[in-house]
Every structure is written in C-alpha cells, then in structure tokens.
Design a protein around this motif. Sequence first.
Motif, mmCIF file in Angstrom:
data_model
loop_
_atom_site.group_PDB
_atom_site.id
_atom_site.type_symbol
_atom_site.label_atom_id
_atom_site.label_comp_id
_atom_site.label_asym_id
_atom_site.label_seq_id
_atom_site.Cartn_x
_atom_site.Cartn_y
_atom_site.Cartn_z
ATOM 1 N N GLY A 257 29.324 -25.879 -50.390
ATOM 2 C CA GLY A 257 28.492 -24.816 -50.065
ATOM 3 C C GLY A 257 27.809 -25.478 -48.975
ATOM 4 O O GLY A 257 27.480 -24.765 -47.730
ATOM 5 N N SER A 350 34.726 -15.340 -44.945
ATOM 6 C CA SER A 350 33.338 -15.588 -45.472
ATOM 7 C C SER A 350 33.141 -14.800 -46.813
ATOM 8 O O SER A 350 32.513 -15.348 -47.648
ATOM 9 N N GLN A 354 31.572 -17.352 -50.011
ATOM 10 C CA GLN A 354 30.389 -17.043 -50.453
ATOM 11 C C GLN A 354 30.327 -16.662 -51.731
ATOM 12 O O GLN A 354 29.489 -17.054 -52.608
ATOM 13 N N ASN A 358 29.044 -18.569 -55.255
ATOM 14 C CA ASN A 358 27.879 -18.106 -55.980
ATOM 15 C C ASN A 358 28.599 -18.002 -57.706
ATOM 16 O O ASN A 358 27.898 -18.204 -58.555
#
Length: 429
Positions: A257, A350, A354, A358
């Motif tokens: 990340g 993206s 992401q 998560n």
Amino acid sequence: MTATPTQGAAGGSLDRPPFEGGRPGGGRQLRTFDSFSDREFRWFYLALLGQMAAMNMQMLARGYLAFDLTGSFAALGVVSLGSAAPMLILSVFGGVLADRAPKKLVLQAGQLANAVTAVIVGFLLLFDLLQFAHLLVAGIAHGIALALMMPSRQAILPEVVGMDRLMNAVSLSAAASNLMRLAAPALGGFMIAFIGAEWVYFLMAALYGFAVVTLGQVRLQHEPAARPRRTSGYADLVEGVRYVIAERTLGLLLLAGMVGALLALPYQIMLPGFVRDVLGGGPIELGLLIAVSAVGSLAGSLVLASLPARRRGLLLLLSSLFVGVALIGFASTRLIWLSGFFMLFVGIGSAGRQALGNVLLQHYSLDEYRGRVMSLYMTEFGIMSFGAVLFGLFAEQVGGQWAFGTVSAVLVVLTLAMIAFLPRLRRLD
C-alpha cells in the motif's frame, strides 16, 4: 502465527468461514450485489454516496482553486500536504478511537465537521475573499476530520454486513466511491465553469449533512463483544503497532500500500496542473478525465464484487502493475482523447489495488485490532500527499510529462520486484 478472522472473539459473524462464489450455502451464483439484500448496508451505502460525492468534489475544487490562485504545481502539492499531514500524524489515533468508541458516532461527527468547513469556504468564495492560505487551513481542518473518522469507516463494514460478505461489501463500497468519482468531479467542473466554485462548496456541505442523517438509520448487528478497557489510548496505540509488526502478512500488505501511495496516487493531485499545462484544458476537461478514470474504477469494482476469495494477493500486485503501465501511456500523449483512453485503464487498476488491499488487511486482522490496523492503512493518503509534494517539485524542474512518466516507471519496476521476491504476498488468498 498469521491472524485469520476466525480467530477473533467478536461474535457469531466471525465464526463462519467466508463464502465463495455465491450466497452462503447456495452454490456458485453470481454475487455481485449480494450485500444489497441487507437493509443496514443499503442505508450505509446511501451515507457513503453522500460522503464520497462531497469528498471528490472537494478534491477537484481545491486543486483547481489552488492552481488558479498560484499557477504552481508545487502549490498543488502543498495544499494537498496540508490536508494529508493530519492523516500521517493523527490517523493512528483515529484507529484507537475506532477500537474504543462507537464507530457510527465517530463517522457522523467527522462528516458534520467537514460540512461546516465547506460552508465557510463557500462564503469566502461568495464574497471574493478566498486566498491560498484559506485553502490551506481548510485542507488541514478537512485532514484532521478524515484522520479521526476514516479508520472507523473502514473498520465498520464487518459490523454492518459480517465477515462472510466483507469482500462483496468492500468492493461495492469501492464502486460507490468510483461512481462518485465519475459523477461528482464532472458536476463540480461544470458548476465551477458556469455558476462558480462557491456553489460547489455549498453542495458539498449539503451532501455531508445527507451522510450524517442516512448513517443514523444504520443498525449495527455484527458488533464485536465489548471488552473492558483498562489501558490508556497511548497503550492501545503501542499494542496495535506491535501487533502489526508481529504479523508479517499485515506488514507486507501495508508495504504494498505504501508503494502505491507514493507512486500510484499522486497523479490525482497533480492532474489539474497536467490538464492545464500539458493538455491545454480547463475545469471541464479535468472533470471529464477524472470521470473517465472513475468509469474504469467502477467497472473494476463490480468485477471484484463478483469474484471468489482466491489469489487476491497476486491480483493486488497485478493491479498495481496495471496502474503503472497505464500511467506511462497517459504521460506519453498530449491528446485529450488518448489521455482519456489511458485514464480508463488507470481507473481499472486503481480499483483492484485499493479494494483488494482493504479486504486483505481486514481479512487477516483480529477484531480487537482492526481499527488500528486500518488506521495504518489510512496513512496511505498522507503518504500520497507527501509523494505529491515531491512529485510537484520534480514536475517544476522537468515538466509534467517527464514527471508522470518517470514516477510511473518506478512503480512498474518496484511492483515487478514484489511479484518476484515476495511470494508470501503473491500467494495470499
């Protein structure tokens, strides 16, 4: 020992293994919109739409105003850093807050604070009093609210839908964010062009208020069992950091990340300057490019919502690689339509980077540490803005195209290295 969700003591929802490819006990049906069968998630989703619409309008409007007032790439980085510095400093305390206080109340307080800030900036614009310093102060206030509330927003999802629907719920939440990235900046760009930026800020305030009201309708049915708190908040913070250090899987996910935050996200902050100086566009073109990126992200999020929980570590790394390659293509052209083509693929990558980061962090975290783990993940946004400052200074020296291309090439190289040399991360399910 690697933590798994079934090791938590948070109640029944964590004692069930995650289902894959369909509804619990129900074969391999397409599960793209499964979480919408839950009333609480539907109300949560409405609140999320309001919050994300306001945030995406704010990102566009603040960047446009900063560049319009100063004409400087570096100023874009500075105003973004003003918002992000609190994320670096305070988000870990937001994680402690998420593990100690009712997450829903934390979220509502943060949304209300953001609404007040938006109203103030709107009136400064209305009376032609806005200066760059005002944007910087408003960004800091916004960053403080985000730092304290965002770990709660990330960690509340298992309490809304349970662990068995977490992958689906996170992906649909990412779809909401991307839907607002599609609609909100385009609307914001047209509003700035035709009726003025002040009305964008007044609309943002109304959207934050909408989020406060709709979130109040959510009843949390999967809350962890209450645990007595005999330690201070600082002791909780230290305990959370020690937990992440001890769990190598979490450390690798946070490393991935961080790389993405430094190299894959700063383009969002630098985009207003790139559109103006390289592509020769204005607020409408900026809004449309962000919207095209959001189309890709929305499509990617819906695909992720349909996937079973398999080979997610490899998908995470491939998504990061995809972003890097697409950004190199974006940096190589001065044609607005071709830039939009590459931006579509930036959005797809993206979404995977992401959402999967998560989900995997929440999946491998114990209940009692989830807020603090997600607070470390949320420092990604602070790291993004630190990267944007360096990006802006670099762009001032070599130009926007060379800056975009060089940073994207570094992202590609580092991602390939992680795929080759971090098999533990690559093999995560």
